[in-house]
Design a protein around this motif. Sequence first.
Motif, PDB file in Angstrom:
ATOM      1  N   PRO A 138       0.793  -1.513   0.279  1.00 32.73           N
ATOM      2  CA  PRO A 138       0.345  -0.133  -0.160  1.00 32.73           C
ATOM      3  C   PRO A 138       1.042   1.062  -0.183  1.00 32.73           C
ATOM      4  CG  PRO A 138       0.100  -1.019   1.914  1.00 32.73           C
ATOM      5  CD  PRO A 138       0.900  -2.317   0.871  1.00 32.73           C
ATOM      6  N   ALA A 139       0.500   2.359  -0.925  1.00 34.68           N
ATOM      7  CA  ALA A 139       1.318   3.632  -0.362  1.00 34.68           C
ATOM      8  C   ALA A 139       0.756   4.667   0.430  1.00 34.68           C
ATOM      9  CB  ALA A 139       0.741   4.046  -2.282  1.00 34.68           C
ATOM     10  N   MET A 140       1.589   5.152   0.794  1.00 34.79           N
ATOM     11  CA  MET A 140       1.930   6.046   2.069  1.00 34.79           C
ATOM     12  C   MET A 140       0.923   7.420   1.940  1.00 34.79           C
ATOM     13  SD  MET A 140       3.045   4.423   5.689  1.00 34.79           S
ATOM     14  CE  MET A 140       2.532   2.732   6.075  1.00 34.79           C
ATOM     15  N   HIS A 141       0.871   7.814   1.485  1.00 33.94           N
ATOM     16  CA  HIS A 141       0.852  10.045   1.873  1.00 33.94           C
ATOM     17  C   HIS A 141       1.187   9.905   3.152  1.00 33.94           C
ATOM     18  CE1 HIS A 141      -1.459   9.208  -1.768  1.00 33.94           C
ATOM     19  NE2 HIS A 141      -1.673  10.376  -2.178  1.00 33.94           N
ATOM     20  N   SER A 142       1.745  11.011   3.327  1.00 36.28           N
ATOM     21  CA  SER A 142       2.892  12.006   4.829  1.00 36.28           C
ATOM     22  C   SER A 142       2.829  12.625   4.647  1.00 36.28           C
ATOM     23  CB  SER A 142       3.970  10.418   4.117  1.00 36.28           C
ATOM     24  OG  SER A 142       5.240  10.710   3.639  1.00 36.28           O
ATOM     25  N   ARG A 143       2.544  12.893   5.496  1.00 33.94           N
ATOM     26  CA  ARG A 143       3.434  14.688   6.264  1.00 33.94           C
ATOM     27  C   ARG A 143       3.483  14.525   7.570  1.00 33.94           C
ATOM     28  NH1 ARG A 143      -0.305  19.901   6.076  1.00 33.94           N
ATOM     29  NH2 ARG A 143       1.827  21.564   7.352  1.00 33.94           N
ATOM     30  N   VAL A 144       5.260  14.941   7.462  1.00 34.03           N
ATOM     31  CA  VAL A 144       5.633  14.731   9.000  1.00 34.03           C
ATOM     32  C   VAL A 144       6.672  16.161   9.493  1.00 34.03           C
ATOM     33  CG1 VAL A 144       7.549  12.834   9.921  1.00 34.03           C
ATOM     34  CG2 VAL A 144       6.317  12.346   8.208  1.00 34.03           C
ATOM     35  N   LYS A 145       6.507  15.983  10.769  1.00 34.23           N
ATOM     36  CA  LYS A 145       7.332  17.559  10.993  1.00 34.23           C
ATOM     37  C   LYS A 145       7.780  16.961  12.203  1.00 34.23           C
ATOM     38  CE  LYS A 145       5.791  21.607  13.803  1.00 34.23           C
ATOM     39  NZ  LYS A 145       4.731  22.135  14.358  1.00 34.23           N
ATOM     40  N   VAL A 146       9.802  17.596  11.512  1.00 35.05           N
ATOM     41  CA  VAL A 146      10.772  16.598  12.669  1.00 35.05           C
ATOM     42  C   VAL A 146      11.139  18.096  12.988  1.00 35.05           C
ATOM     43  CG1 VAL A 146      12.017  15.080  12.452  1.00 35.05           C
ATOM     44  CG2 VAL A 146      10.434  14.886  11.087  1.00 35.05           C
ATOM     45  N   GLY A 147      11.496  17.987  13.907  1.00 34.27           N
ATOM     46  CA  GLY A 147      12.522  19.218  14.931  1.00 34.27           C
ATOM     47  C   GLY A 147      14.125  18.483  15.123  1.00 34.27           C
ATOM     48  N   PHE A 148      15.330  18.896  14.881  1.00 38.46           N
ATOM     49  CA  PHE A 148      16.897  18.887  14.751  1.00 38.46           C
ATOM     50  C   PHE A 148      17.337  20.047  15.903  1.00 38.46           C
ATOM     51  CE2 PHE A 148      15.420  16.895  10.793  1.00 38.46           C
ATOM     52  CZ  PHE A 148      15.845  16.105  10.713  1.00 38.46           C
ATOM     53  N   ARG A 149      18.400  19.147  16.756  1.00 38.49           N
ATOM     54  CA  ARG A 149      19.212  20.037  17.258  1.00 38.49           C
ATOM     55  C   ARG A 149      20.531  19.987  16.496  1.00 38.49           C
ATOM     56  NH1 ARG A 149      19.769  16.421  22.091  1.00 38.49           N
ATOM     57  NH2 ARG A 149      21.988  16.249  21.354  1.00 38.49           N
ATOM     58  N   LYS A 150      21.244  21.196  16.742  1.00 40.03           N
ATOM     59  CA  LYS A 150      21.991  21.673  15.807  1.00 40.03           C
ATOM     60  C   LYS A 150      23.251  21.110  15.408  1.00 40.03           C
ATOM     61  CE  LYS A 150      22.962  26.312  17.466  1.00 40.03           C
ATOM     62  NZ  LYS A 150      23.622  27.715  18.138  1.00 40.03           N
ATOM     63  N   ASP A 151      23.920  19.334  16.514  1.00 39.44           N
ATOM     64  CA  ASP A 151      24.285  18.218  16.319  1.00 39.44           C
ATOM     65  C   ASP A 151      23.568  17.479  14.550  1.00 39.44           C
ATOM     66  OD1 ASP A 151      22.282  17.263  17.753  1.00 39.44           O
ATOM     67  OD2 ASP A 151      23.980  16.990  19.759  1.00 39.44           O
ATOM     68  N   GLY A 152      22.113  17.729  15.113  1.00 38.51           N
ATOM     69  CA  GLY A 152      21.223  16.341  13.742  1.00 38.51           C
ATOM     70  C   GLY A 152      19.849  15.549  15.365  1.00 38.51           C
ATOM     71  N   ARG A 153      20.571  15.701  16.231  1.00 39.42           N
ATOM     72  CA  ARG A 153      19.803  15.107  17.463  1.00 39.42           C
ATOM     73  C   ARG A 153      18.076  15.252  17.245  1.00 39.42           C
ATOM     74  NH1 ARG A 153      16.611  10.868  18.784  1.00 39.42           N
ATOM     75  NH2 ARG A 153      17.477  10.069  20.919  1.00 39.42           N
TER      76      ARG A 153
END
Length: 833
Positions: A331-346
């Motif tokens: 099955p296909a997925m339509h996705s919307r993802v909000k992601v927060g990163f620190r300066k080091d990438g975490r």
Amino acid sequence: MPENKTNKLVGLNYTTPDLIAKVTGKAKYAEDFRVEGMLFAKLLLSPMPHARVVRIDTRAALTMPGVKAILTVDDLPAVVEGANLGEGIIASTLSERGLTNEPLYVGEPVLAVAAVDEATATEAIEKIQIEYEPLPFAVDPIESLRPGSPNARTQGNVWVRPAPAPASPGAAATAPPGPKVQELKWTEADFAAARDGQLPLGKHTDEWLVGDLEAGFKEADLVLDETFVGNNTSHQPLETRTAMAYWQNGKLYMHCSTQSTMRTVGAVARWVGIDPANVVIISEYTGGGFGSKGSSSVFTAVAALLSKKANAPVMMRITRDDEHHIGRARPAMHSRVKVGFRKDGRITALDGFIVVDNGPYDVVSDSRSAGDHISLCYQPIAMRWRSLTVLTNTPPRGAQRAPGGMQGNALMAPILAKAARKLGIDEVAIHRINAPEGKAKFGALNARGSQNYATSAFLKEALDKGADLFKWQERKARSGQRTGSKVRGVGVAVSAYSAGSMGFDGLLVIKPDGRLMIQSGIGNLGTESVFDVHRVAAELLGIPWERCDVTWGNTSKNVPNTCGQGGSQTTHAMTRAAHAAATDAKKKLQEIAARTLGGSADSYQVANERVSAGGGSLTFAQAAQKAIELGGTYDGHELPADINNFTKRSATALAGQGLMGVARDTYGRDGTSKSYVAGFAEVEVDVETGAYTVLDFVAVADCGTVIHPRSLGGQILGGIMLGFGHAHGQHWVYDQQYGVQLAKRFYNSKPPTILDAPATMQWAALDLPDPETPVGARGVGEAPVGAGFGAVVNAISAAVGDEVFRRAPVTLDKILMALEAGRPMHEALTANV
């Protein structure tokens, strides 16, 4: 591969017992069997995406010479809603049955004809007159959520899991009710709020939350909000789901294409409506399944019931066109993802919203799996996961190699690559700082209020090893540089998937000639686990592989209770079962030697086909003869109480033939078994045409102890190629107005071929034993797929920029149009284009 200096079998290459038959053409697949008086079946498929059958006129067909029987849904076993069908299966009138009077997609079988040959059956199909009443349909999940839009089923358009009823005071909690189909529509305001191709955030049906999401985003130095549209992809195994059935003395004998020999017995019994004791499955060779043939296929019931109705054997050969309709899809997925990163990438916070294109039948679990494996692979400090599963009038979905896991890794890989570039940090470093290690937690909170966790994770080590093998730093230095019309880019991605179950049985017999007879209920679907796992037993007992005989491919030949060949569980589950059975046999060898030669059983060593202590010894042949003389537990006349009843019947049939080793896997396990892969790709893009080539790929697996290196390499690179296929071209195309699929052949649905494979592909494995299983091995069939997709699309982004594609597959027209316009130009949310 690390050199194995201790084992004689485990961890070493060998020639599997089926290899010569495969390469010489002597291997017999389901459609190769012939018996006297055999009839041939053909399916009549619906030409409409959703309709009700009003009238069927079969008179002209039935009068044709050579036509012997016609099967409709009325000939199938009746469905009693809510009935317990065994093995955790609950009957539902909404489930697929093999034939129908309400087809829910173009290509769904309505009836079947059995005739003396396929030409006659085909001509009979053409003479049958069917009147259909067209019904509303939907082939796009997002369109199905618009106000006033048609529903895929008369009951509604989404699967909903009702909340469990509150328990009465002092009473035990009741099981949650099964999922139901209901109507759910988003509002016009929901759609208006989503701009620039974003996925609307309307109502959803499932949600979980771990950690403080708000605090996580406040801590973030970079926040990305990305929409990505995945692709529906058919399984397309080279062997279609052919079946040949006949009945003898009340028993059904079924030659079929299945991934799981023993596990198909119960499924076929349910579909046909008979006792599992009256089903025999014969499947020595299967030409691939990728999840679509986990317990064969519901359509085996058509061959079985036609055979019963016609009182003759029936062969139902599935054409490639039929297979494309009924053969299942991811099955296909339509996705919307909000992601927060620190300066080091975490990753400090991750908020995911998913719409799953479910097809018309039973609810798939890909959205849950995607959330679990995103949580595992990237270890966000806080995470919310929301989803809804929408029904469409398109072919049924099912598990496809890394179901949900692949889609989750696919939608996350471009986000991590984009974040790395915006933060000015290395791509390997951003994956490494977020990678799981040890008993890494993942997923939603369980009933105890805590997250589940992995048995082990060495993904950081896999990234380090892969970066070294790939020469990441050297290649990264030239990534993005243009030479003429060509630009190269490098990318890295990680993926993980489930890697093992437990609690199954092993069964073996040391014969009076000293040979080891091993009973295998594992399907021979191309992974070689049908043989590989049993080398553990031979290793433990100290017997050469040349002295072992493996029985497989036929449930009438006394095979034990075995896990299904899906979910990458076989290597883990069945090395444990083999270890348990061999340990039981070893203990009996020691006891027989002590009874015969004196001394304590523990003082005897088992090796080199002998059991010995001090100056005395018995050969395996002598010990097997003694076992027959002693009887009882030694030769299988007395069996362990905890083994499965299926195993008990098989062991009882083998009793008295030698020294029997039979046991259930009761070894403990702290955590959930998962395997991991780090993938690295280099691509070259022609910016004047949009065409690209994958030049090099390196994959490193963390899958525990290596059982069979050559087989492992095939699994890793095969999984990588499947992921690459999803990135490169594999997809569906639908006419949205008529609900008809337009891309139905290999040449336009675009699965990858050997001509698409990178010129150089390398693999490696860490070979670090999993601490929670006696052999240390985990499955790896599914873990590579997401890394195959992610590394390739990230390499494309490194070459031509992050704002080129927002959907899969990434085809040359998408690249060229985006480069010319300076932004993605394809339909933002429309499915199947």
